[in-house]
Design a protein around this motif. Structure first.
Motif, short mmCIF file in Angstrom:
data_model
loop_
_atom_site.label_atom_id
_atom_site.label_comp_id
_atom_site.label_asym_id
_atom_site.label_seq_id
_atom_site.Cartn_x
_atom_site.Cartn_y
_atom_site.Cartn_z
N ILE A 110 0.86 -1.19 0.00
CA ILE A 110 0.00 0.00 0.00
C ILE A 110 0.90 1.24 0.00
N GLY A 111 0.91 1.96 -1.11
CA GLY A 111 1.75 3.15 -1.26
C GLY A 111 2.80 2.92 -2.34
N GLY A 112 2.86 3.85 -3.30
CA GLY A 112 3.79 3.69 -4.42
C GLY A 112 4.94 4.67 -4.38
N GLY A 113 5.41 5.03 -3.15
CA GLY A 113 6.60 5.87 -3.01
C GLY A 113 7.85 4.99 -2.99
N PRO A 114 9.02 5.59 -2.63
CA PRO A 114 10.27 4.82 -2.64
C PRO A 114 10.21 3.54 -1.81
#
Ligand code: FAD
Ligand code: NAI
Length: 467
Positions: free
Chosen positions: A14-18
């Motif tokens: 869940i979450g498409g950051g680094p």
């Protein structure tokens, strides 16, 4: 609620950051069935969209501008009048951002990561709801990052009172920019707008800037920023902002300890007093994932208090840095795949991309003194490095701290041009638990600024040689 039972993932991130995208890509490389849920239109998280990358694009452009304006003449370069087009500068920044966010999309395809667009909410350790559609999974990795911390009574409108996000897309250069917080964002984005012509005042609660950094670096940096005409109000806090007038803000401040009120005029106020973990509406309470009192998810080797649910990056404890999130994402994927995922928290560098840059890894002198660790110190100024002199970039120094008995490098702190790149050499050395003598006896190319690192290492034993 629509249910897609066919899709049972090994990992749902869940979450498409680094933290999230590196976790997903590594999982794909390891042959796991992985999906990455991201609510933003583009991948890359804070870092690519509104953080590291756009800020560095503006820092680079404005540093080049200032070099042309102030330093070309001294190097015998003549030009016509130097100017800038803010719209074009912003467009170039956006192009860099979109190129990189598209790059992550490509990497997802290449590594067979499903990109699931929407807002993820954890239903239980095997189920995530994304905007009404249910996904089943064996493991969940939370990588939901962070958001800007706010000040009570001060409302961010992203036009006159801005967070870093608004400060990355101001439509015109403010005459007066007041920055609340003398940390990394305040100094980086304060530098951008100062170079473009704003009068910048930094109001910092503490009596020093960049808390947690090496004391000597803090002092030298402050001297240099003041020389660059950035103003500082240290030991002062903002108590309110009067925005009742159509143009111009009146910022009310007082001494951190109370008293000595002082109003400061500004056209734009940048609030950058830190960031807080973002876990809103994620369903943590429902599944019982434990958080600390500041809201950070508690983890042990990326495992949360609920079996099968992991967490990485800014939403967990530790430095809020892209490379820390990245390494944790990779380690979590490897652990889930049955491998020995590992992050060495003693060797996480921190870089402030001002001019000069500031870079640091490991313990500061203050840390070592507080822990009673005996240490030796080597220091070398860039003013004595031949390449720095040829480049007209002599501000700053390299400082190496090594254990007094074993000579193991315990911390390195630098301020100077390109030190954000120089720090990688000592990170590798520290990863191998090198002694300062290992760097001192490693041949470094001449004339390079890397020699300053070697000379600082030589100085640990008092045999520095360059002038
Ligand atoms: P994020 O990058 O914040 O990504 C989290 C993602 O999760 C977001 O895209 C969010 O939309 C998504 N999300 C959240 N909740 C949900 C949900 N429920 N469902 C679906 N998606 C969700 N760090 C550096 O190392 N170097 C720098 O130079 C640097 N510069 C910075 C400059 C600025 C102005 C800022 C603000 C930060 C900077 N940082 C820098 C910090 C860096 O951006 C963060 O440490 C890093 O992005 C953290 O990565 P992350 O994956 O943990 O979270
Ligand atoms: P920060 O933690 O770096 O600095 C916040 C500053 O605000 C501190 O100096 C603090 O003492 C001060 N402060 C807190 N409350 C205050 C108040 N009420 N009044 C005045 N001053 C106050 O946070 P910042 O700059 O917002 O950055 C957030 C995060 O983003 C950081 O943790 C950083 O790691 C990350 N980041 C990293 C970058 C990099 O690696 N180059 C660049 C930008 C951000």
């Amino acid at each position: 609620m629509e249910c897609s039972m066919a899709e049972t993932y090994d990992i749902l991130v869940i979450g498409g950051g680094p933290g999230g995208y590196n976790c997903a890509i590594r999982a794909g490389q390891l042959g796991l069935k992985v999906g990455c849920i991201e609510t933003r239109k583009t991948l890359g998280g804070t870092c690519l969209n509104v953080g590291c990358i756009p800020s560095k694009a503006l820092l680079h452009a404005t540093e080049m501008l200032e070099t042309a304006e102030k330093h070309f003449d001294g190097m015998g370069i003549t030009t016509g009048k130097i100017g800038f087009d803010l719209g074009k500068m912003m467009a170039a920044k956006e192009k860099t951002v979109s190129g990189l966010t598209d790059g992550i999309k490509y990497l997802f395809k290449k590594n067979k990561v499903d990109h699931i667009e929407g807002f993820g909410k954890i239903i239980d350790a095997q189920t995530v709801d994304v905007d009404g559609k249910t996904y089943k999974t064996k493991n969940i990795v939370i990588a939901t990052g962070s958001e800007v911390a706010t000040l009570p009574g001060i409302e961010i409108d992203e036009t006159r009172i801005v967070s870093s996000t608004g400060a990355l897309e101001l439509k015109e250069v403010p005459k007066k920019l007041l920055v609340i917080g003398g940390g990394v964002i305040g100094l980086e984005l304060g530098s951008v707008w100062r170079r473009l012509g704003a009068e910048v005042t930094v109001v910092e609660y503490l009596d020093h800037i960049m808390p947690g950094m090496d004391g000597e670096v803090q002092k030298q940096a402050l001297r240099i920023f003041k020389k660059q005409k950035m103003k500082f109000e240290l030991g002062r806090k903002v108590t309110g902002i009067d925005n009742s007038k159509k143009s111009g803000l009146k910022v009310q401040t007082e001494a951190s300890a109370g008293g000595s009120p002082k109003d400061i005029d500004a056209d734009v106020v940048l609030v950058c007093i830190g960031r807080r973990p973002f876990t809103d509406n994620l369903g943590l309470d429902g599944v019982g994932v434990a958080t600390d009192k500041r809201g950070f998810i508690e983890t042990d080797h990326y495992k949360t208090s609920v079996p099968g649910i992991f967490a990485v990056g800014d939403c967990t404890v530790g430095p809020m840095l892209a490379h820390k999130a990245e390494d944790e994402g990779v380690a979590a994927a490897e652990i889930i795949a049955g491998k020995a995922g590992h992050v060495n928290y003693d060797v996480i560098p921190g870089v402030v991309y001002t001019a000069p840059e500031i870079a640091s890894v490991g313990k500061t002198e203050e840390d070592l003194k507080a822990a009673g660790v005996p240490y030796k110190k080597g220091k070398f100024p860039f003013s004595a490095n031949s390449r720095a002199r040829a480049n007209h970039a002599t501000d700053g120094f390299v400082k190496i701290l090594a254990h007094a008995e074993t000579d193991e490098i315990l911390g390195v702190h630098m301020i100077g041009a390109h030190v954000g790149d120089l720090i990688a050499e000592v990170c590798v050395a520290m990863e191998f638990r090198a002694a300062s003598e290992d760097i001192a006896r490693t041949c470094h190319a001449h004339p390079t600024i890397t020699e300053a690192v070697r000379q600082a290492a030589m100085d640990v034993e008092g045999w520095t040689m360059q002038m």
